[in-house]
Design an enzyme around this catalytic site. Structure first.
Site, short mmCIF file in Angstrom:
data_model
loop_
_atom_site.label_atom_id
_atom_site.label_comp_id
_atom_site.label_asym_id
_atom_site.label_seq_id
_atom_site.Cartn_x
_atom_site.Cartn_y
_atom_site.Cartn_z
CG ASP A 149 45.02 33.67 39.23
OD1 ASP A 149 44.92 34.27 40.23
OD2 ASP A 149 43.96 32.78 38.81
CG ASP B 259 41.63 36.74 37.57
OD1 ASP B 259 42.50 36.12 37.04
OD2 ASP B 259 40.59 36.00 38.09
CE LYS C 252 31.36 34.31 40.21
NZ LYS C 252 31.76 33.26 38.92
#
Length: 318
Positions: A109, A218, A160
């Site tokens: 992707d 993306d 993250k």
């Protein structure tokens, strides 16, 4: 020279309803499936054999890509009966490849214009176990970040966080030495991002980051897919071979139109992705919409931000 693995087995949940009838990597971007853009990039970099690691709607890939002869390379297929994660998919696909060349792994992707050939050279020059393409983003809080030392060696894989230690993130293209792939358990669900890469770094193996600030996207959401298509279309629109467009049709916004389409008189189209073999009737007005392969849009139809196919008419967020 190198061999490659293209990870195209995902469900594409973030792209629904576009992926209700097509696997995410087969959605068209600027007239070609996302996967075809990646195959062309792999070919340019000297990849001569490519395995498509498929799972969801696997049967759609083979009729289109066949044995790869059209692209001057060999294409093979590794079908997962159950999703194995990125690491498990890589290990499963590698069973179809030899062990004497670097293995380039692509996420299905991602659209990227970085030099895969330079990434492979960087990998071999450093005698690395794995080399990841890294890019710097303005705000890395939405991504896991990947710090490196002065030599380019990866020092950690961080989840993250509110205050990232670096803006360098994993861009989703890897070069593996075959011996590393063989250490991934066969037939087991494994994540290279969460398990394989951190374990390699922790054990002192040579994991490097290849940094190149090139175009990267993306395309995992409808909005991103539309942006990727617009980015690759030069001008107001692009149409593939065999398409006929009425002289008074107005097409704008970086619209992409597939092959063998018919666009009727008085049609207005803005910022749309239109598949192959689509017919759009006279006076139709379409904006920010995705029209699936083989769809017939009736005359006078007005749609904005919709997914249209022969079976579905659903709103999308673009």
């Amino acid at each position: 020279m190198a061999v490659g693995i293209l990870l195209v087995g995902g469900f594409g949940t973030r792209l629904k309803p576009l992926t209700d009838e097509s696997p995410k990597p087969m959605l068209p971007v600027a007239g070609l499936p996302v996967t075809e853009h990646q195959i062309l990039a792999a070919k340019k970099a000297g990849v001569h054999t490519l395995v498509l690691a498929t799972s969801y709607l696997a049967e759609i890939f083979t009729p289109y890509f066949g044995d790869g002869a059209k692209w001057g390379m060999k294409i093979l297929y590794a079908v997962e009966k159950e999703p194995l994660g990125t690491g498990g998919a890589i290990r499963n696909a590698a069973e179809l490849l030899g062990r004497d060349e670097p293995v380039v792994v692509f996420n299905g992707d991602v659209l990227s214009r970085h030099s895969i050939a330079d990434q492979i050279k960087f990998h071999t020059d450093n005698k690395a176990d794995v080399t990841l393409h890294l890019i710097d983003v303005e705000d890395a809080r939405a991504f896991g970040c990947v710090p490196t030392d002065a030599d380019g060696r990866v020092t950690a894989f961080l989840e993250k966080m509110d205050n990232p230690v670096t803006n360098s993130i994993n861009a989703g293209c890897y070069v593996f030495s075959p011996v590393v792939i063989d250490k991934i358990p066969l037939g087991t669900v494994v994540s290279v991002e969460r398990e394989t890469f951190p374990a390699l770094v922790a054990s002192g193996r040579s994991v490097f980051g290849y940094k190149e600030q090139s175009y990267w996207l993306d395309v995992g959401t409808p909005a991103a897919l539309f942006k990727g298509s617009r980015d690759l279309v030069e001008g107001d629109f692009q149409a593939m071979a065999g398409t006929t467009i009425a002289p008074d049709a107005v097409i704008t916004g970086g619209t992409s139109i597939g092959a063998r389409c018919t666009i009727g008189a008085g049609v207005h189209i803005d910022d749309c992705i239109i598949g192959d073999d689509v017919t759009i009737g006279e006076g139709a007005r379409l904006s920010h919409s995705f029209i699936a392969h083989g769809t017939a849009v009736a005359a006078g139809v007005q749609k904005s931000a919709h997914y249209l196919s022969q079976k579905l008419d659903l709103p999308i967020i673009v």
